[in-house]
Design an enzyme around this catalytic site. Structure first.
Site, PDB file in Angstrom:
ATOM      1  N   GLN B  31       0.829  -1.210   0.000  1.00 21.70           N
ATOM      2  CA  GLN B  31       0.000   0.000   0.000  1.00 21.70           C
ATOM      3  C   GLN B  31       0.860   1.255   0.000  1.00 21.70           C
ATOM      4  OE1 GLN B  31      -2.101  -0.833   3.679  1.00 21.70           O
ATOM      5  NE2 GLN B  31      -0.160  -1.464   4.611  1.00 21.70           N
ATOM      6  N   ASP B  86       1.586  -0.982  13.854  1.00 24.33           N
ATOM      7  CA  ASP B  86       1.945   0.284  14.507  1.00 24.33           C
ATOM      8  C   ASP B  86       2.327   0.093  15.975  1.00 24.33           C
ATOM      9  OD1 ASP B  86      -1.240   0.066  14.220  1.00 24.33           O
ATOM     10  OD2 ASP B  86      -0.792   0.952  16.165  1.00 24.33           O
ATOM     11  N   GLU B 106       1.929  -9.044  10.765  1.00 23.44           N
ATOM     12  CA  GLU B 106       1.779  -7.830   9.969  1.00 23.44           C
ATOM     13  C   GLU B 106       2.434  -8.082   8.604  1.00 23.44           C
ATOM     14  OE1 GLU B 106       0.481  -4.489  10.305  1.00 23.44           O
ATOM     15  OE2 GLU B 106       1.101  -4.713   8.204  1.00 23.44           O
ATOM     16  N   ASP B 137       1.187 -12.847   5.855  1.00 20.44           N
ATOM     17  CA  ASP B 137      -0.238 -12.680   5.649  1.00 20.44           C
ATOM     18  C   ASP B 137      -0.984 -13.359   6.799  1.00 20.44           C
ATOM     19  OD1 ASP B 137      -2.719 -12.338   3.915  1.00 20.44           O
ATOM     20  OD2 ASP B 137      -2.678 -14.513   4.214  1.00 20.44           O
ATOM     21  N   GLY B 138      -1.945 -12.657   7.372  1.00 17.66           N
ATOM     22  CA  GLY B 138      -2.650 -13.146   8.559  1.00 17.66           C
ATOM     23  C   GLY B 138      -3.369 -14.459   8.330  1.00 17.66           C
ATOM     24  N   ASP B 155      -6.898  -6.452  13.908  1.00 17.84           N
ATOM     25  CA  ASP B 155      -6.655  -5.023  13.802  1.00 17.84           C
ATOM     26  C   ASP B 155      -6.809  -4.535  12.358  1.00 17.84           C
ATOM     27  OD1 ASP B 155      -5.951  -2.648  14.956  1.00 17.84           O
ATOM     28  OD2 ASP B 155      -3.794  -3.017  14.949  1.00 17.84           O
ATOM     29  N   THR B 157      -8.433  -3.208   9.055  1.00 14.93           N
ATOM     30  CA  THR B 157      -9.587  -2.325   8.968  1.00 14.93           C
ATOM     31  C   THR B 157     -10.392  -2.473   7.700  1.00 14.93           C
ATOM     32  OG1 THR B 157      -8.113  -0.705   7.976  1.00 14.93           O
ATOM     33  CG2 THR B 157      -8.624  -0.456  10.312  1.00 14.93           C
ATOM     34  N   ASP B 158      -9.781  -2.962   6.654  1.00 10.55           N
ATOM     35  CA  ASP B 158     -10.346  -2.735   5.337  1.00 10.55           C
ATOM     36  C   ASP B 158     -10.811  -4.039   4.695  1.00 10.55           C
ATOM     37  OD1 ASP B 158     -11.041  -1.766   2.928  1.00 10.55           O
ATOM     38  OD2 ASP B 158      -9.044  -1.063   2.356  1.00 10.55           O
TER      39      ASP B 158
END
Lengths: 285, 285
Positions: B31, B86, B106, B137-138, B155, B157-158
């Protein structure tokens, strides 16, 4: 064509919405009034450039100032709404058969006319036979009232400008006097999130906290308000908003709501730690 | 110079904040990452143009995904954070001495590096000796995990873009499998207010509701999120978020918070009527 309306929540943050057209713009004796049609929030009304309400989220505000005190006080007959020229709060109140009289004190006659034209589904609240509209300054109206009301809802939003008087110590004292011995007052408390808003918000708590035996703050999520987070004050001579909540009795009335429930009522008084701390600091002063 | 950053909450509503300067901009494999300094929200991080967190309001999010499950589950030792590069959630978790292991999965290594440089006060959460960061990758990470975790915090979001896999039915099934027999999963549930967001929000509830015996939704006010109103999912194999809330035990830990309290915990599950109705419709399908 791209047309956007923006409201500055602080000098450094703004919320903007895409506009389809402007339906009205005019200056009353009190303020500039605009009605705009937006894609996301439907029609909305702005006073001096600040959104007063939108079709999409007015129900949150109108329900939260109405049903919270109505589910606590056991016998509301006489209500005073200060401001409220749009009729939204009056409309919520007219759902209660027990209410005998609703006085609406609105200084701005043009605001009422504009709402009657563009928001008839709210303004119809003013047509109920129990509603009397007085085109007067709220503070002056209150001065000769003693123990007349069971409930006072202060619908005025702005501690500055022409409604400034409705945020003074004198005003809270006048409301206290105008309420019966078990009366409740509900008022707009602003948003505690941005530093620019914090001080006004805390000052308001100080005045109500000193004027009334019971003084609690509650919250709602209102997207068009500053930071989307809005507070209300519950000031009362006798009843506590949680200890005296009448769940069964309120449910029996079968009042139609889209935001309020008696569960949400309880939750609305459960405030974030940072806000609890701010309020307590104010109470300790 | 005037510089404003805007995030489109829908195609027709945007939140804008005044910017002092851009501190970083780069493209990772996953991203675009930007760090900007704003007047009102302090420094904030944006992924593909959407705010992930800001210094001013990250505490609300990080506290609400952490302390809600931690005040319910009596014995959390192993935690998995999916996303969370983060370090904010890890930092909250490290306040609990009982936790033995925190796995952070992450996929974006650059995100972690950027946070270490610009948000060291959050990223320090990753330096705790109990924390292991996996750059993976989760969904793939989860596939070979069985009954390993007491708590999983999603965590991500998208529901679109590179984290899309973390919002599938398969993902909820994998989380279920990876949790111990009394495990809890907490995840981002989006915002229910705008029509554009509603469908994703409801779909998410359907998947969790079908995968877990206990599935409840809770809320917080987060100004930088869409409409300022954000939901979280609490999915659990055994514990109920209210009936099993351990108020005394949690208070004894003296965890420092700015948003969370055990009272607010209760209030967070008291949802507006329109949202209750939407969730129930979804459950009845």
């Amino acid at each position: 064509m791209e047309m956007w309306f923006s409201e500055l929540h602080t000098s450094n943050v703004k919320l903007s919405m895409r506009i389809e057209k402007q339906l009205f713009s005019g200056n009353s004796d009190c303020q500039r009034i605009d009605v705009l049609e937006s894609v996301e929030f439907g029609k909305f009304l702005a006073l001096d450039g600040d959104i007063l309400f939108s079709e999409k989220d007015e129900f949150i505000y109108d329900e939260m100032v109405t049903h919270v005190p109505m589910a606590v006080h056991p016998d509301v007959r006489h209500v005073l709404i200060i401001g409220g020229g749009d009729g939204g709060v009056a409309k919520e109140l007219t759902q209660y058969d027990s209410i005998e009289k609703i006085d609406v004190v609105e200084p701005d006659e043009m605001l009422v006319e504009v709402c009657r034209e563009h928001f008839p589904e709210l303004a119809c609240g003013l047509d109920d036979p129990r509603v009397n509209v007085y085109y007067q300054d709220g503070l002056r109206f209150l001065r000769n009232k003693t123990e007349e009301y069971d409930l006072i809802i202060n619908d005025a939003t702005d501690p500055f400008g022409h409604t400034e008087g409705l945020f003074t110590k004198e005003f809270y004292g006048s409301c206290y006097k105008a309420l019966k011995e078990d009366g409740i007052m509900v008022y707009q408390h602003g948003s505690p999130f941005y530093d620019e808003d914090k001080e006004e918000c805390m000052k308001m708590h100080r005045k109500a906290f000193r004027a009334f035996p019971v003084s609690r703050v509650y919250q709602a999520h209102i997207p068009t308000c500053s930071s989307g987070y809005w507070l209300f004050g519950f000031a009362s001579k006798k009843y506590h908003p949680l200890n005296n909540l009448r769940v069964k009795e309120w449910k029996k009335l079968h009042i139609k709501t889209r935001y309020y429930t008696t569960n949400l009522h309880r939750g609305a008084f459960m405030l974030p730690k940072y806000l609890e701390d701010m309020l307590e600091d104010e109470e300790d002063r």
